[in-house]
Write an enzyme that holds these catalytic residues in place. Sequence first.
Site, PDB file in Angstrom:
ATOM      1  N   LEU A 132       0.796  -1.228  -0.066  1.00 40.32           N
ATOM      2  CA  LEU A 132      -0.087  -0.044  -0.093  1.00 40.32           C
ATOM      3  C   LEU A 132       0.994   1.364   0.013  1.00 40.32           C
ATOM      4  O   LEU A 132       1.819   1.232   0.979  1.00 40.32           O
ATOM      5  CB  LEU A 132      -0.864   0.018   1.112  1.00 40.32           C
ATOM      6  CG  LEU A 132      -1.562   1.348   1.580  1.00 40.32           C
ATOM      7  CD1 LEU A 132      -2.782   1.590   0.438  1.00 40.32           C
ATOM      8  CD2 LEU A 132      -2.196   1.433   2.902  1.00 40.32           C
ATOM      9  N   SER A 133       0.557   2.455  -0.927  1.00 40.33           N
ATOM     10  CA  SER A 133       1.043   3.681  -0.724  1.00 40.33           C
ATOM     11  C   SER A 133       2.589   3.391  -1.178  1.00 40.33           C
ATOM     12  O   SER A 133       3.119   3.146  -2.073  1.00 40.33           O
ATOM     13  CB  SER A 133       0.760   4.180   0.602  1.00 40.33           C
ATOM     14  OG  SER A 133       0.988   5.706   0.381  1.00 40.33           O
TER      15      SER A 133
END
Length: 368
Positions: A132-133
């Site tokens: 994520l991210s």
Amino acid sequence: MRGHSAGASQRNDDHLSDMTGFGSNPGALRARLYRPDNLPGQAPLVVVLHGCSQNAAGYDHGSGWSKLAAELGFAVLFPEQQRANNANLCFNWFVPGDIGRDSGEALSIRQMIEAAIVTHGLDRKRIFVTGLSAGGAMAAVMLATYPEVFAGGAIIAGLAYGSASTIPEAFDRMRGHGGPSRAELQRQFRQASPHKGPWPRISIWQGSADITVVPANADAVLTQWQSVHGLGERPTRTENVDGQTRNVWSDGKGRDVVEIYSIASMGHGTPLKTTGDDGLGKAGPFMLDVGISSTRHIAQFWELNKPEVRPTAKSEAASGAALQPFEPKENPRAVRVDPAPEPVNVRSSAGGITKVIEDAMRAAGLMR
């Protein structure tokens, strides 16, 4: 690219064990592992990379990867950033010394993967990576620099490989400002490793209302994978899955190799479905219950829910899959890195473990 930091309740739910002695670890990362009870031999491995201000246990708690691993029978490796490397606990996806093949954090993660494979006898042909991210951007780094290692990847609210090389550039790219051209992104991707294919299958997830890592970044990730897979711009088909739009690209053999989900009105985070018979994970900051489980759908796209059909030696040679790093002659499942005690013998002694792992590292060119 901030995520949420695991609190005390999440630490109480920590299912992960520490993995040490996995190589030279030039990126100074921590390695955490989930290995279900009664894991079958030659099981798959999923590598999961958390977002900024998160840690491994917190991201596992929210995403549900260890629960799904116990359900389907695979191991999960969680590289974990340390505050000495990055004050916000972000993987350094924009630092040149950390994102090149065989250097920095990228090499640390590759060493962890090798150690987990050797120690637990995992299947080299079924290694996957997601994040994520900042973790999604680092997953993109791993897929670009070591594509031969992975059968598949998934990038959630991440950024394309090579899109930034400084902190100011990183913030600009997150907001969709500037950045390399489409052709330059494709060139950087192809130059990140000597690999010529076959390429991993890729799942891309993006919230349409994400203002932290704007949707243009998902488009940049997509263009790199369309290029190496030789795909056109138009998807093979468009579907509605759990109320969300999924575009799919298939290769010449009809195999789905790239997919992208656009989650309507979702901001920055990992899409979850936490309720119902198929509920998984727990909602929290940047772990967003939007009625679709990215964890389950990614695992399905990677075919982790299907029994494995082992290829013949002839088909392996034709695909290039037979060109794999060193595997030790002694039984790798005799060596463990989880806390469970074992009878003391040569194979399970600390020295025996270290030698097997280091021999594998050197043979694979991951240590000198």
